[in-house]
Design a protein around this motif. Structure first.
Motif, PDB file in Angstrom:
ATOM      1  N   MET A  49     106.301  47.024 -26.062  1.00 32.89           N
ATOM      2  CA  MET A  49     107.523  47.521 -26.703  1.00 32.89           C
ATOM      3  C   MET A  49     108.600  47.830 -25.666  1.00 32.89           C
ATOM      4  SD  MET A  49     106.462  49.881 -29.966  1.00 32.89           S
ATOM      5  CE  MET A  49     105.650  51.112 -28.970  1.00 32.89           C
ATOM      6  N   LYS A  50     108.201  48.374 -24.533  1.00 33.55           N
ATOM      7  CA  LYS A  50     109.169  48.680 -23.486  1.00 33.55           C
ATOM      8  C   LYS A  50     109.781  47.400 -22.912  1.00 33.55           C
ATOM      9  CE  LYS A  50     107.317  53.173 -22.035  1.00 33.55           C
ATOM     10  NZ  LYS A  50     106.414  53.431 -23.179  1.00 33.55           N
ATOM     11  N   ALA A  75     100.279  47.606 -26.350  1.00 36.55           N
ATOM     12  CA  ALA A  75     101.459  47.571 -27.214  1.00 36.55           C
ATOM     13  C   ALA A  75     102.553  48.492 -26.690  1.00 36.55           C
ATOM     14  CB  ALA A  75     101.084  47.965 -28.636  1.00 36.55           C
ATOM     15  N   GLU A  76     102.162  49.596 -26.047  1.00 32.95           N
ATOM     16  CA  GLU A  76     103.155  50.522 -25.512  1.00 32.95           C
ATOM     17  C   GLU A  76     104.001  49.849 -24.429  1.00 32.95           C
ATOM     18  OE1 GLU A  76     103.763  53.554 -26.728  1.00 32.95           O
ATOM     19  OE2 GLU A  76     102.271  53.056 -28.255  1.00 32.95           O
ATOM     20  N   GLU A  97     106.568  38.327 -27.652  1.00 31.23           N
ATOM     21  CA  GLU A  97     105.342  38.698 -28.360  1.00 31.23           C
ATOM     22  C   GLU A  97     104.242  37.670 -28.120  1.00 31.23           C
ATOM     23  OE1 GLU A  97     103.788  40.325 -32.637  1.00 31.23           O
ATOM     24  OE2 GLU A  97     105.298  38.746 -32.664  1.00 31.23           O
ATOM     25  N   PRO A 135     112.499  38.388 -28.486  1.00 31.13           N
ATOM     26  CA  PRO A 135     111.330  39.185 -28.864  1.00 31.13           C
ATOM     27  C   PRO A 135     110.167  38.354 -29.394  1.00 31.13           C
ATOM     28  CG  PRO A 135     113.329  40.249 -29.623  1.00 31.13           C
ATOM     29  CD  PRO A 135     113.736  38.896 -29.122  1.00 31.13           C
ATOM     30  N   VAL A 188     108.930  43.555 -30.520  1.00 26.83           N
ATOM     31  CA  VAL A 188     109.136  44.350 -31.729  1.00 26.83           C
ATOM     32  C   VAL A 188     107.832  44.430 -32.517  1.00 26.83           C
ATOM     33  CG1 VAL A 188     110.417  44.542 -33.898  1.00 26.83           C
ATOM     34  CG2 VAL A 188     111.556  43.652 -31.843  1.00 26.83           C
ATOM     35  N   ASP A 189     107.351  45.636 -32.748  1.00 27.26           N
ATOM     36  CA  ASP A 189     106.154  45.864 -33.562  1.00 27.26           C
ATOM     37  C   ASP A 189     104.956  45.026 -33.098  1.00 27.26           C
ATOM     38  OD1 ASP A 189     104.589  46.948 -35.590  1.00 27.26           O
ATOM     39  OD2 ASP A 189     105.151  45.383 -37.024  1.00 27.26           O
ATOM     40  N   PRO A 190     104.496  45.200 -31.873  1.00 29.81           N
ATOM     41  CA  PRO A 190     103.322  44.462 -31.407  1.00 29.81           C
ATOM     42  C   PRO A 190     102.056  44.924 -32.127  1.00 29.81           C
ATOM     43  CG  PRO A 190     103.922  46.137 -29.814  1.00 29.81           C
ATOM     44  CD  PRO A 190     105.010  46.120 -30.843  1.00 29.81           C
ATOM     45  N   ARG A 233      98.436  46.516 -32.912  1.00 30.91           N
ATOM     46  CA  ARG A 233      97.849  47.731 -32.365  1.00 30.91           C
ATOM     47  C   ARG A 233      96.350  47.830 -32.590  1.00 30.91           C
ATOM     48  NH1 ARG A 233     101.195  51.478 -30.469  1.00 30.91           N
ATOM     49  NH2 ARG A 233     103.435  51.136 -30.706  1.00 30.91           N
TER      50      ARG A 233
END
Length: 286
Positions: free
Chosen positions: A182-183, A178-179, A143, A139, A187-189, A191
Motif C-alpha cells: 500500500m505504501k 500488504a502494508e 499489484e 496500481p 490499492v487494496d492488496p 490480506r
C-alpha cells in the motif's frame, strides 16, 4: 580437516553469498538497517521477518522474477528501463536492500526507501511492443508485481524454509506484505492466502509469454554471469524455482514440466542447496 578449517570455509562461503546478494555496500547497509535505533514497521514476532530472513528467499526471488515476467506491460518496463543484463547483481543488491530495510529497518529509513522507489516509478513509462502504454506507477501493474512476489516468497518458505508457517501465519505474512504494498501505491492488496490466490487467478487472462519474457527466462536460468564454481549450485537453484511455478506459467515461458523428477530429484537438491546457503549465511549474520 579441522573444525577451524570448516569454520573458515563457512565464513568465506557466507561472505561470498552475502556479497553477491547485498553488493559491496552490504556490510554497511546491514549495520545501518539492524543497528539504527527507533521504531520498526514490523515487530520481531511478525511472520514477514521470519520469511524474509530465511535462505528460501533465494529460490523464491528467482521464481518471482519468472512469474512477474508473464505480464507483458510489466515485462516491457523491465526490458526497456532495467539493466538486468548488464548489471544483474546490482539489481539484486538493490532489491534485497529494499526488502531488508522495509522488513527490519527503522521506520524512517523504510519510508525513505519506499519514497525512492516511488520516485523511480514515476519516471518509468513507455509503450510495449503490442502498442499499449504502460507506467511503472500504475496500481494495477504494481499489484501484479506485489502478488507474484508475495506468492513466490511464501511458497518457497513453505517448501524450503526452516520453520514453515501455519495457516494463521501464512495469512499474517500476506497481511504484512500488504502494508508495504500500500505504501508503494497498490490499492487494496490481498490480506490472506486465499485472497492472494484469488488475485493471482484474476490476472491470468492478462498474462502471456512474450519474446522479452522468454529472453529474460533464458538469461536468468541459463546464462547469468557467474563464476565457474557457482554454476552447479545455481543450476539446482534455478531448477527448484522452475519446479515451484504452476504448469500454466511454464508453457508461455517454454519451461519444462516434469512432475516425477521435480517431486524427487529437484526437491531433494533444493533442500540440500537451501540448507547449505542457510548454513553458510548463518556464519556471516553477526
Amino acid at each position: 580437516m579441522t573444525l577451524y578449517d570448516f569454520g573458515a570455509i563457512r565464513t568465506r562461503m557466507g561472505s561470498a553469498l552475502f556479497g553477491m546478494v547485498a553488493g559491496p555496500e552490504g556490510p554497511e547497509n546491514r549495520a545501518r538497517i539492524h543497528e539504527t535505533p527507533g521504531p520498526r514497521w514490523f515487530p520481531e514476532d511478525r511472520p514477514i521477518r521470519r520469511v524474509h530472513a530465511d535462505a528460501s528467499m533465494f529460490v523464491g526471488g528467482l521464481r518471482a522474477l519468472l512469474l512477474q515476467s508473464l505480464h507483458p506491460l510489466a515485462m516491457a518496463g523491465v526490458a526497456e528501463h532495467s539493466d538486468y543484463r548488464g548489471d544483474p547483481w546490482g539489481r539484486l543488491a538493490r532489491t534485497s536492500t529494499f526488502l531488508a530495510v522495509t522488513t527490519f529497518g527503522a521506520a524512517d529509513d523504510a519510508q525513505r526507501a519506499v519514497d525512492k522507489v516511488r520516485g523511480i516509478h514515476r519516471r518509468v513509462r513507455g509503450t510495449a511492443p503490442d502498442g499499449r502504454a504502460y507506467e511503472a506507477g500504475d496500481p494495477h501493474l504494481l499489484e501484479w508485481v506485489h502478488i507474484a512476489e508475495t506468492d513466490s516468497f511464501l511458497r518457497a518458505h513453505q517448501l524450503y524454509g526452516s520453520q514453515p508457517l501455519d495457516q494463521e501465519g501464512r495469512d499474517a505474512y500476506v497481511a504484512d506484505t500488504a502494508e508495504v504494498a500500500m505504501k508503494l501505491g497498490v490499492v487494496d492488496p490481498p490480506r490472506t492466502e486465499a485472497e492472494l490466490a484469488e488475485r493471482l487467478a484474476a490476472y491470468r487472462p492478462e498474462l502471456s509469454g512474450t519474446a522479452a519474457a522468454r529472453d529474460a527466462a533464458r538469461f536468468l536460468l541459463l546464462t547469468p554471469p557467474l563464476p565457474v564454481l557457482a554454476r552447479a549450485p545455481y543450476t539446482a537453484l534455478a531448477a527448484a524455482a522452475v519446479a515451484m511455478l504452476p504448469r500454466w506459467a511454464r508453457g508461455p515461458l517454454w519451461l519444462p514440466y516434469l512432475p516425477p523428477v521435480e517431486a524427487t530429484v529437484v526437491r531433494s537438491a533444493g533442500h540440500v542447496l537451501v540448507g547449505g546457503i542457510r548454513w553458510a549465511m548463518t556464519a556471516n549474520a553477526g
